[in-house]
Design a protein around this motif. Structure first.
Motif, PDB file in Angstrom:
ATOM      1  N   PHE A  50      46.738  11.236   3.513  1.00 54.35           N
ATOM      2  CA  PHE A  50      45.328  11.077   3.849  1.00 54.35           C
ATOM      3  C   PHE A  50      44.555  10.466   2.679  1.00 54.35           C
ATOM      4  O   PHE A  50      43.638   9.666   2.877  1.00 54.35           O
ATOM      5  N   ALA A  51      44.923  10.840   1.469  1.00 53.86           N
ATOM      6  CA  ALA A  51      44.270  10.258   0.294  1.00 53.86           C
ATOM      7  C   ALA A  51      44.503   8.752   0.258  1.00 53.86           C
ATOM      8  O   ALA A  51      43.603   7.973  -0.077  1.00 53.86           O
ATOM      9  N   ALA A  52      45.722   8.332   0.614  1.00 51.35           N
ATOM     10  CA  ALA A  52      46.037   6.907   0.621  1.00 51.35           C
ATOM     11  C   ALA A  52      45.193   6.159   1.643  1.00 51.35           C
ATOM     12  O   ALA A  52      44.851   4.988   1.456  1.00 51.35           O
ATOM     13  N   LEU A  53      44.840   6.833   2.743  1.00 48.79           N
ATOM     14  CA  LEU A  53      44.035   6.200   3.770  1.00 48.79           C
ATOM     15  C   LEU A  53      42.543   6.240   3.456  1.00 48.79           C
ATOM     16  O   LEU A  53      41.784   5.385   3.916  1.00 48.79           O
ATOM     17  N   PHE A 102      22.629  11.713   3.789  1.00 46.68           N
ATOM     18  CA  PHE A 102      23.820  11.887   2.956  1.00 46.68           C
ATOM     19  C   PHE A 102      24.212  13.363   2.879  1.00 46.68           C
ATOM     20  O   PHE A 102      25.392  13.701   2.915  1.00 46.68           O
ATOM     21  N   VAL A 103      23.221  14.249   2.778  1.00 45.66           N
ATOM     22  CA  VAL A 103      23.506  15.684   2.717  1.00 45.66           C
ATOM     23  C   VAL A 103      24.236  16.128   3.984  1.00 45.66           C
ATOM     24  O   VAL A 103      25.245  16.852   3.938  1.00 45.66           O
ATOM     25  N   ALA A 104      23.735  15.695   5.140  1.00 43.79           N
ATOM     26  CA  ALA A 104      24.356  16.079   6.412  1.00 43.79           C
ATOM     27  C   ALA A 104      25.776  15.531   6.517  1.00 43.79           C
ATOM     28  O   ALA A 104      26.704  16.235   6.944  1.00 43.79           O
ATOM     29  N   LEU A 105      25.971  14.292   6.106  1.00 46.45           N
ATOM     30  CA  LEU A 105      27.297  13.696   6.227  1.00 46.45           C
ATOM     31  C   LEU A 105      28.285  14.269   5.220  1.00 46.45           C
ATOM     32  O   LEU A 105      29.489  14.308   5.482  1.00 46.45           O
ATOM     33  N   ALA A 130      28.475  17.404   4.487  1.00 45.79           N
ATOM     34  CA  ALA A 130      28.974  18.603   5.160  1.00 45.79           C
ATOM     35  C   ALA A 130      29.967  18.226   6.255  1.00 45.79           C
ATOM     36  O   ALA A 130      31.025  18.855   6.398  1.00 45.79           O
ATOM     37  N   HIS A 131      29.645  17.205   7.028  1.00 44.46           N
ATOM     38  CA  HIS A 131      30.538  16.805   8.119  1.00 44.46           C
ATOM     39  C   HIS A 131      31.878  16.309   7.597  1.00 44.46           C
ATOM     40  O   HIS A 131      32.937  16.700   8.101  1.00 44.46           O
ATOM     41  N   ARG A 132      31.851  15.452   6.581  1.00 46.56           N
ATOM     42  CA  ARG A 132      33.105  14.905   6.068  1.00 46.56           C
ATOM     43  C   ARG A 132      34.001  15.997   5.491  1.00 46.56           C
ATOM     44  O   ARG A 132      35.218  15.985   5.674  1.00 46.56           O
ATOM     45  N   ALA A 133      33.405  16.939   4.783  1.00 48.87           N
ATOM     46  CA  ALA A 133      34.200  18.029   4.208  1.00 48.87           C
ATOM     47  C   ALA A 133      34.802  18.891   5.317  1.00 48.87           C
ATOM     48  O   ALA A 133      35.995  19.211   5.300  1.00 48.87           O
ATOM     49  N   PHE A 140      31.627   9.742   0.511  1.00 49.61           N
ATOM     50  CA  PHE A 140      32.094  10.545   1.634  1.00 49.61           C
ATOM     51  C   PHE A 140      33.608  10.546   1.750  1.00 49.61           C
ATOM     52  O   PHE A 140      34.210  11.532   2.174  1.00 49.61           O
ATOM     53  N   ASN A 141      34.237   9.446   1.369  1.00 49.82           N
ATOM     54  CA  ASN A 141      35.696   9.454   1.369  1.00 49.82           C
ATOM     55  C   ASN A 141      36.240  10.390   0.304  1.00 49.82           C
ATOM     56  O   ASN A 141      37.229  11.098   0.520  1.00 49.82           O
ATOM     57  N   ILE A 142      35.605  10.418  -0.861  1.00 51.43           N
ATOM     58  CA  ILE A 142      36.017  11.357  -1.910  1.00 51.43           C
ATOM     59  C   ILE A 142      35.868  12.789  -1.408  1.00 51.43           C
ATOM     60  O   ILE A 142      36.740  13.642  -1.612  1.00 51.43           O
ATOM     61  N   THR A 143      34.742  13.058  -0.721  1.00 50.37           N
ATOM     62  CA  THR A 143      34.506  14.399  -0.181  1.00 50.37           C
ATOM     63  C   THR A 143      35.594  14.793   0.810  1.00 50.37           C
ATOM     64  O   THR A 143      36.121  15.910   0.764  1.00 50.37           O
ATOM     65  N   GLN A 144      35.946  13.871   1.712  1.00 54.63           N
ATOM     66  CA  GLN A 144      36.948  14.206   2.725  1.00 54.63           C
ATOM     67  C   GLN A 144      38.323  14.409   2.106  1.00 54.63           C
ATOM     68  O   GLN A 144      39.064  15.311   2.496  1.00 54.63           O
TER      69      GLN A 144
END
Length: 432
Positions: free
Chosen positions: A60-63, A243-246, A248-251, A377-381
């Motif tokens: 997933f990190a690679a993606l 950004f705050v809402a997203l 939370a969603h991404r995590a 957001f990718n870093i967060t996910q």
């Protein structure tokens, strides 16, 4: 370009430039869906490879991580270079890296070598995605941006799901081993080639940037990308709160994503028409695609009726309910319904934030804000997926944590909106 302020909301669909940009997005997204599903099948559901939870997190990190590395630089380039040329050359380069990945899969490559190719390919894909988003306001009038973005992003996501379904179907014909996975991955290169051909039909300069707010030194412009994007986002309250809402969603989504893949592979069993394994992931992708489609049809209308704040908060609360009430039973039918609701709610959030960036951020900084958006957001996910991999033996606890994150995101969004409104409307302090 549509210029009449009285034109019907959907007039942009009849505009040839919008349709060309839309089909460019479709081709790129179809290739993305094919590539990601093909690579997932090669790494996670391949009998010749055995991936544990930590290996999955690496996949997933690679993606997801590539754009976190190149995003700040790509943003500056999107606000400096002709975006038509960017879409053409990036799409062709993406196809080359897909073919290189296919060769690596077919020859049994694994570890750093395979992940490096995936990193490069996905990094270019995210560059293309930001270029498409930054270009949209140049092919529709300002009053149509929200509806046009919802239409393009929604159907683009649906096409990506279709691409993933094509990969799963083709995998059934070519086989699940390295050789079959390589053929599935290679076919995804057609998406990039098609996107390049379509983008070449635009008039030079049509997609912007219309104004270049960059230093004459290209290296300095690239280095400034991240900080410029952050300043532009911070000056825009709607973007900051979004950004705050997203976040939370991404995590939360990252946690549930890893849990779902593990459950589909190791825990779930077939239940009537509902399937486990790779076929189950295909069904889940179909339910997620349906959620994206419904969100795209409803979001613009809901924003007009209820306002962006209520739509964002409602989406986060809906996702929290779905995550707990449907995810915790851990049975296939409930998990599929949860995928529909959670993904649909996430798409509503994305459309709200996308429209904020496209409408409220100046064109000369828009590419850099989109780049910052993807980077953070990718870093967060990825961080969420990695932590979930460490604690994967406790799936119930992870789903509860994901639920709490959604609720915290709703509260954080409301606080961010109110804080910025209070600060922006407060009278200046008297001095002396």
């Amino acid at each position: 370009m549509t210029t009449s302020a009285t034109a019907p909301t959907r007039a942009f669909v009849r505009d040839p430039d919008f349709r060309r940009l839309l089909f460019t997005r479709f081709s790129a997204h179809w290739g993305n869906g094919m590539y990601q599903a093909g690579l997932a099948g090669a790494v996670l559901f391949n009998p010749e490879r055995a991936a544990d939870a930590l290996a999955m997190a690496g996949g997933f990190a690679a993606l997801l991580l590539p754009y976190s590395v190149v995003g700040p630089f790509a943003g500056a380039l999107l606000d400096r270079w002709d975006r038509r040329k960017v879409l053409i050359f990036a799409s062709l380069l993406r196809s080359f890296t897909i073919l290189a990945t296919a060769v690596a899969v077919g020859t049994g490559a694994a570890g750093i070598g395979l992940f490096s190719l995936a990193l490069a390919s996905e990094g270019i894909a995210r560059f293309i995605g930001s270029g498409l988003s930054a270009s949209l306001p140049h092919v529709v009038d300002e009053k149509s941006v929200v509806a046009a973005n919802a239409f393009a992003a929604t159907w683009g996501s649906v096409v990506a799901v279709v691409g993933g379904g094509c990969a799963i179907g083709l995998r059934g014909l070519t086989g699940a081993d390295d050789n079959g996975s390589a053929w599935v991955t290679a076919v995804a290169a057609l998406g990039g080639i098609g996107a390049a051909v379509l983008a070449s039909g635009f008039t030079r300069g049509l997609l912007g940037p219309s104004t270049v707010d960059e230093p004459s030194n290209p290296a300095l412009a690239v280095a400034r990308g991240l900080s410029d994007g952050a300043r532009a986002a911070w000056r825009t309250p709607s973007v900051t709160a979004g950004f705050v809402a997203l976040f939370a969603h991404r995590a939360s989504f990252g946690i549930s994503l890893l849990v779902t893949v593990l459950l589909m592979r190791d825990h779930f069993t077939d239940a009537g028409i509902f399937r486990a394994g790779m076929a189950g992931l295909g069904q889940m992708a179909a339910f997620a695609g349906a959620g994206i489609l419904v969100a795209g049809l409803l979001t613009a209308r809901m924003i007009r009726l209820f306002g962006r704040l209520r739509v964002v908060v409602g989406a986060l609360v809906l996702a929290a309910i779905a995550q707990s009430a449907l995810g915790l039973p851990m049975v296939v039918p409930a998990a599929l319904l949860a995928a529909f609701l959670v993904t649909g709610a996430g798409q509503m959030l994305k459309l709200c934030v996308d429209s904020s960036v496209q409408l409220d951020v100046a064109d000369e900084a828009r590419g850099r804000v989109f780049a910052l958006y993807d980077t953070l957001f990718n870093i967060t996910q990825v961080a969420a997926v990695s932590l979930a991999a460490v604690w994967h033996a406790y799936p119930s606890g992870l789903l509860i944590a994901a639920t709490v994150l959604y609720l915290a995101g709703a509260a954080g969004y409301v606080l961010a909106v109110r804080k910025r409104r209070t600060r922006d409307t407060a009278p200046p302090l008297a001095l002396g």
